[in-house]
Enzyme design. Structure first.
Site, PDB file in Angstrom:
ATOM      1  N   GLY A 166       0.809  -1.219   0.000  1.00 35.75           N
ATOM      2  CA  GLY A 166       0.000   0.000   0.000  1.00 35.75           C
ATOM      3  C   GLY A 166       0.841   1.268   0.000  1.00 35.75           C
ATOM      4  N   TYR A 197     -11.666   0.963  14.335  1.00 36.45           N
ATOM      5  CA  TYR A 197     -10.690   1.623  13.466  1.00 36.45           C
ATOM      6  C   TYR A 197     -10.792   3.148  13.637  1.00 36.45           C
ATOM      7  CZ  TYR A 197      -8.419   3.072   9.103  1.00 36.45           C
ATOM      8  OH  TYR A 197      -7.594   3.670   8.167  1.00 36.45           O
TER       9      TYR A 197
HETATM   10  N1  LIG Z   1      -6.307   3.031   2.086  1.00 33.77           N
HETATM   11  C1  LIG Z   1      -7.007   4.071   2.492  1.00 33.77           C
HETATM   12  O1  LIG Z   1      -7.863   4.591   1.772  1.00 33.77           O
HETATM   13  C2  LIG Z   1      -6.772   4.670   3.844  1.00 33.77           C
HETATM   14  C3  LIG Z   1      -7.625   5.715   4.247  1.00 33.77           C
HETATM   15  C4  LIG Z   1      -7.385   6.331   5.486  1.00 33.77           C
HETATM   16  C5  LIG Z   1      -6.316   5.920   6.276  1.00 33.77           C
HETATM   17  N2  LIG Z   1      -5.518   4.901   5.861  1.00 33.77           N
HETATM   18  C6  LIG Z   1      -4.390   4.535   6.731  1.00 33.77           C
HETATM   19  O2  LIG Z   1      -3.191   4.685   5.994  1.00 33.77           O
HETATM   20  C7  LIG Z   1      -2.217   3.710   6.445  1.00 33.77           C
HETATM   21  C8  LIG Z   1      -1.702   2.903   5.258  1.00 33.77           C
HETATM   22  O3  LIG Z   1      -2.828   2.205   4.737  1.00 33.77           O
HETATM   23  P1  LIG Z   1      -2.761   1.233   3.474  1.00 33.77           P
HETATM   24  O4  LIG Z   1      -4.060   1.400   2.786  1.00 33.77           O
HETATM   25  O5  LIG Z   1      -1.480   1.443   2.756  1.00 33.77           O
HETATM   26  O6  LIG Z   1      -2.777  -0.192   4.237  1.00 33.77           O
HETATM   27  P2  LIG Z   1      -2.265  -1.620   3.744  1.00 33.77           P
HETATM   28  O7  LIG Z   1      -3.126  -2.616   4.420  1.00 33.77           O
HETATM   29  O8  LIG Z   1      -2.205  -1.645   2.256  1.00 33.77           O
HETATM   30  O9  LIG Z   1      -0.795  -1.669   4.357  1.00 33.77           O
HETATM   31  C9  LIG Z   1      -0.594  -1.690   5.742  1.00 33.77           C
HETATM   32  C10 LIG Z   1       0.694  -2.417   6.059  1.00 33.77           C
HETATM   33  O10 LIG Z   1       0.769  -2.604   7.476  1.00 33.77           O
HETATM   34  C11 LIG Z   1       1.307  -3.896   7.701  1.00 33.77           C
HETATM   35  N3  LIG Z   1       0.931  -4.378   9.029  1.00 33.77           N
HETATM   36  C12 LIG Z   1      -0.312  -4.657   9.486  1.00 33.77           C
HETATM   37  N4  LIG Z   1      -0.263  -5.083  10.748  1.00 33.77           N
HETATM   38  C13 LIG Z   1       1.044  -5.077  11.106  1.00 33.77           C
HETATM   39  C14 LIG Z   1       1.740  -5.415  12.311  1.00 33.77           C
HETATM   40  N5  LIG Z   1       1.083  -5.855  13.386  1.00 33.77           N
HETATM   41  N6  LIG Z   1       3.090  -5.273  12.345  1.00 33.77           N
HETATM   42  C15 LIG Z   1       3.766  -4.840  11.246  1.00 33.77           C
HETATM   43  N7  LIG Z   1       3.161  -4.513  10.095  1.00 33.77           N
HETATM   44  C16 LIG Z   1       1.814  -4.623  10.019  1.00 33.77           C
HETATM   45  C17 LIG Z   1       0.710  -4.757   6.596  1.00 33.77           C
HETATM   46  O11 LIG Z   1       1.456  -5.957   6.415  1.00 33.77           O
HETATM   47  C18 LIG Z   1       0.790  -3.800   5.413  1.00 33.77           C
HETATM   48  O12 LIG Z   1       2.017  -3.920   4.725  1.00 33.77           O
HETATM   49  C19 LIG Z   1      -2.941   2.866   7.490  1.00 33.77           C
HETATM   50  O13 LIG Z   1      -2.598   3.342   8.785  1.00 33.77           O
HETATM   51  C20 LIG Z   1      -4.408   3.098   7.209  1.00 33.77           C
HETATM   52  O14 LIG Z   1      -5.197   2.931   8.338  1.00 33.77           O
HETATM   53  C21 LIG Z   1      -5.740   4.249   4.681  1.00 33.77           C
END
Ligand SMILES: NC(=O)c1ccc[n+]([C@@H]2O[C@H](COP(=O)([O-])OP(=O)(O)OC[C@H]3O[C@@H](n4cnc5c(N)ncnc54)[C@H](O)[C@@H]3O)[C@@H](O)[C@H]2O)c1
Length: 268
Positions: A18, A158
């Protein structure tokens, strides 16, 4: 625009997928050495992509709920890559359940989300801060969400965790300020990543199959309804904001929730 990050060491926690993956590559494009930390084995692939930019890199498979492992990793990064200048915590998980109303979930659906999203951020800050304050230099960037500011009903554990991340970021910004260290948080709106696809799955799971929107139909309707620009944000656009905040061009930006969200949330 030269961000002057060349030769600095950046740590991306959650860098395997991501936005974290794109942020790792963007720091490398800017000439920074990059440590990629994640529980997912694909940290190794990302480290290879990072190394292609001619910078030093380190991949560590660590779970952010394991503070001892994070501390060991922080020491290894300092030893092998050099003095850590920037720490980005992108890790975030959802509960995997649609929460509307909140009693559709059980209290037992809350602790894991908070252990990873909130305590993971706290563990990371504890693991990396000491040499940074000794050097009186550096930045932290945490990941919250618009969901943490608007009482989003999509996934209550969340949303609450993301509000807590903002509070911790503000505390850290105040505590770090005398040491010339800044802390900010990115609040994405909707970004096309594995997490967003999971939200689509559980948000639409209760609909009859013939009424279930595809992922594209779902996000187009949702972002069009909720955000004035009505556009998904790309991981590249998020990464650009993160490297800008890390640079000295953002020298006076600290304690901020930076909404990169197509104009979904507006405060003044
Ligand atoms: N995608 C969206 O639209 C969106 C919107 C608002 C906020 N966010 C936030 O942005 C951030 C990035 O989101 P994303 O969409 O890239 O998420 P994603 O799920 O694509 O990536 C998250 C990463 O965190 C890692 N991870 C999860 N649990 C873990 C743990 N216990 N220890 C180590 N690594 C761990 C996963 O393996 C993954 O590589 C997150 O904090 C998410 O909550 C995302």
């Amino acid at each position: 625009m030269n961000l002057e990050l060349t030769g600095q060491v950046a740590v991306i926690v959650g860098g395997a997928n991501g936005m974290g993956r794109m942020i790792s590559k963007t720091f490398a494009e800017e000439g920074a050495h990059v440590a990629v930390i994640d529980r997912d084995a694909s940290v190794e692939d990302v480290a290879r992509e990072v190394a292609a930019h001619g910078v030093r890199t380190l991949a560590e498979q660590v779970d952010v709920t394991d503070f001892e492992a994070l501390k060991e990793t922080a020491a290894r990064v300092e030893d092998e890559l050099g003095p850590v200048r920037h720490v980005v915590f992108t890790v975030g998980i959802d509960s995997g359940k649609g929460g509307f109303p909140f009693w559709n979930l059980e209290p037992s659906d809350w602790p894991l989300v908070h252990n990873v999203n909130v305590l993971g951020a706290v563990n990371t800050a504890h693991a990396f801060y000491a040499p940074m304050i000794a050097r009186r230099q550096g930045t932290f960037c945490f990941f919250s969400s618009v969901a943490g500011q608007i009482g989003s009903q999509t996934d209550p554990p969340y949303s609450v965790s993301k509000a807590a991340v903002l509070s911790f970021m503000q505390i850290a910004a105040k505590d770090f300020a005398p040491y010339n260290i800044r802390a900010n948080a990115i609040c994405p709106g909707m970004v096309d990543t594995p997490l967003q696809r999971r939200i689509h799955k559980f948000s639409t799971a209760n609909l009859p199959e013939d009424e279930r929107p595809t992922y594209e139909e779902w996000y187009t309707e949702k972002i069009g309804r909720l955000a004035v620009l009505g556009e998904l944000t790309s991981p590249e656009e998020i990464a650009a904001t993160v490297v800008f905040l890390a640079s000295d061009l953002a020298r006076t930006v600290t304690g901020q929730a930076v909404n990169v969200d197509s104009g979904w949330v507006m405060h003044w």
